[in-house]
Enzyme design. Sequence first.
Site, PDB file in Angstrom:
ATOM      1  N   GLY A 141       7.298  -2.081   1.672  1.00  0.00           N
ATOM      2  CA  GLY A 141       5.989  -2.181   0.859  1.00  0.00           C
ATOM      3  C   GLY A 141       5.742  -2.172  -0.222  1.00  0.00           C
TER       4      GLY A 141
ATOM      5  N   ILE B 152       4.179  -1.277  -3.459  1.00  0.00           N
ATOM      6  CA  ILE B 152       4.388   0.255  -3.253  1.00  0.00           C
ATOM      7  C   ILE B 152       5.015   1.193  -3.294  1.00  0.00           C
ATOM      8  CG2 ILE B 152       2.305   1.662  -4.365  1.00  0.00           C
ATOM      9  CD1 ILE B 152       0.025  -0.070  -4.372  1.00  0.00           C
TER      10      ILE B 152
ATOM     11  N   TYR C  16     -11.542  -2.657   5.737  1.00  0.00           N
ATOM     12  CA  TYR C  16     -10.374  -2.329   5.241  1.00  0.00           C
ATOM     13  C   TYR C  16     -10.938  -0.347   4.557  1.00  0.00           C
ATOM     14  CZ  TYR C  16      -7.089  -1.151   1.669  1.00  0.00           C
ATOM     15  OH  TYR C  16      -6.386  -0.808   0.349  1.00  0.00           O
TER      16      TYR C  16
ATOM     17  N   LYS D  11      -9.816   3.041   5.366  1.00  0.00           N
ATOM     18  CA  LYS D  11      -9.580   4.172   3.911  1.00  0.00           C
ATOM     19  C   LYS D  11     -10.262   5.497   3.650  1.00  0.00           C
ATOM     20  CE  LYS D  11      -5.617   2.465   2.980  1.00  0.00           C
ATOM     21  NZ  LYS D  11      -4.261   3.184   3.250  1.00  0.00           N
TER      22      LYS D  11
END
Length: 336
Positions: free
Chosen positions: A12, A14, A154, A158
Site C-alpha cells: 500500500g 504508506i 471508516y 479505526k
Amino acid sequence: MSRTALVTGSAGFIGFHLARRLLREGWRVAGIDALTDYYDPALKRRRLALLEAEPGYAHLTDRIEAPGVLADLMAKHRPEAVLHLAAQAGVRYSIEAPRSYLESNIAGTFELLEAARAHPPAHLLIASTSSVYGANEKMPYAECDRADHQMSFYAASKKATEAMAHSYAHLYGLPVTLFRFFTVYGPWGRPDMALFRFVSAMLEGRAIDVYNRGEMMRDFTYIDDLVEGVVRLIDAVPATERTCAGDSLSPVAPWRVVNIGNAQPVKLGDFVAAIEAALGMEAEKRLLPMQPGDVPATWADTTLLTALTGHRPGTPLEEGVRSFVDWYLSEYRRTG
C-alpha cells in the site's frame, strides 16, 4: 545484527514507503499484503516489485483477517517491531461497502493482536487516522481530547482498533503506539485520493470536483514526514512515565496515541492552486457541497510527537505537490 520488522499492507501507499525506508536502514522486513482491487492492483504490484528488489525483504500475499495467517508469519520471523498499515481505507467507500471495513480493519486487527499476544514484539505500532476526531470542534486536535463522535464507518472502525489495542496492552502488557495520521500525500499515492484524482483529471482535460466549494481545511502531511515520525516512534516504546503534559499514555497500560501531521491546515482551494502551479495549467472546477462523512477541517497538534521523537513535520505543500507531480509524470508518462 539486523533488526526485523513486520509491515502489514506493505504494497500500500504508506506501507510501501515505510518498508522501503526500513530496508534502506538495514532492517529485515517481512511484508504482507492482499493486493486487493479497491484500486488498481497494478500500482500495488509495481510498489511490491521495488521492495522485492531490495535485499532483506520477504513477502506474503494474503489477507490479514484470515485466521492464523499473521500468527504463522510472526512465529516464522519473530519481528522486533510490528507496523500495522493494512486496512480498508477511504471515508466515502465506507458508506458504500462497510463490511469490508469490518473484515479488514476490525477482524484483521483482532488477528494481529492475537498474533502479537502469542509472539510478543518489543513494540506494536498501529495506523489510526485523524478521522477519529470526527465532530470535534476544538482545534488543533490533541491526542487527549475525547473522540467519541466519528462521522463515517471508516473512522469508527479505526477508533474501535484503538480501543481493542488498549485492552490487549492492558491485559497482556503489549507495548502499543497508535499513530493518527493527517491527509498523507506524495509519490506512489492512492488513485482514490484527491491529489492523484486532480492531477489525472487535469492532464486529461477533465473537470475536478471541489467539495465544500474549496473551503474545507486539511492538514496535508507529506509521506516522508509521516515515515520519519513512524520510524522514530519505533524506539519510543510506551512505559510508565509520561513524557510531557498532554501525553496520551494510558494510566493502566503501555499504550498511547500520537498525531502525525504538518500542523498547518490548508484550504482545499489553496491545495488546488499548488497543483495548478506544479502542472502549469488551470483546473476546470466543479464547486460542490460537502460530501456525507466528511469533516470541514483537520489540524494536528504535534507537540507529543516532537516530545517523543524530536521530529517536527514541515515539508512545504508546494514542494510535496511538485514531488508527486514529478513522480506521476514519470510513472504514467504523461506530457500534459
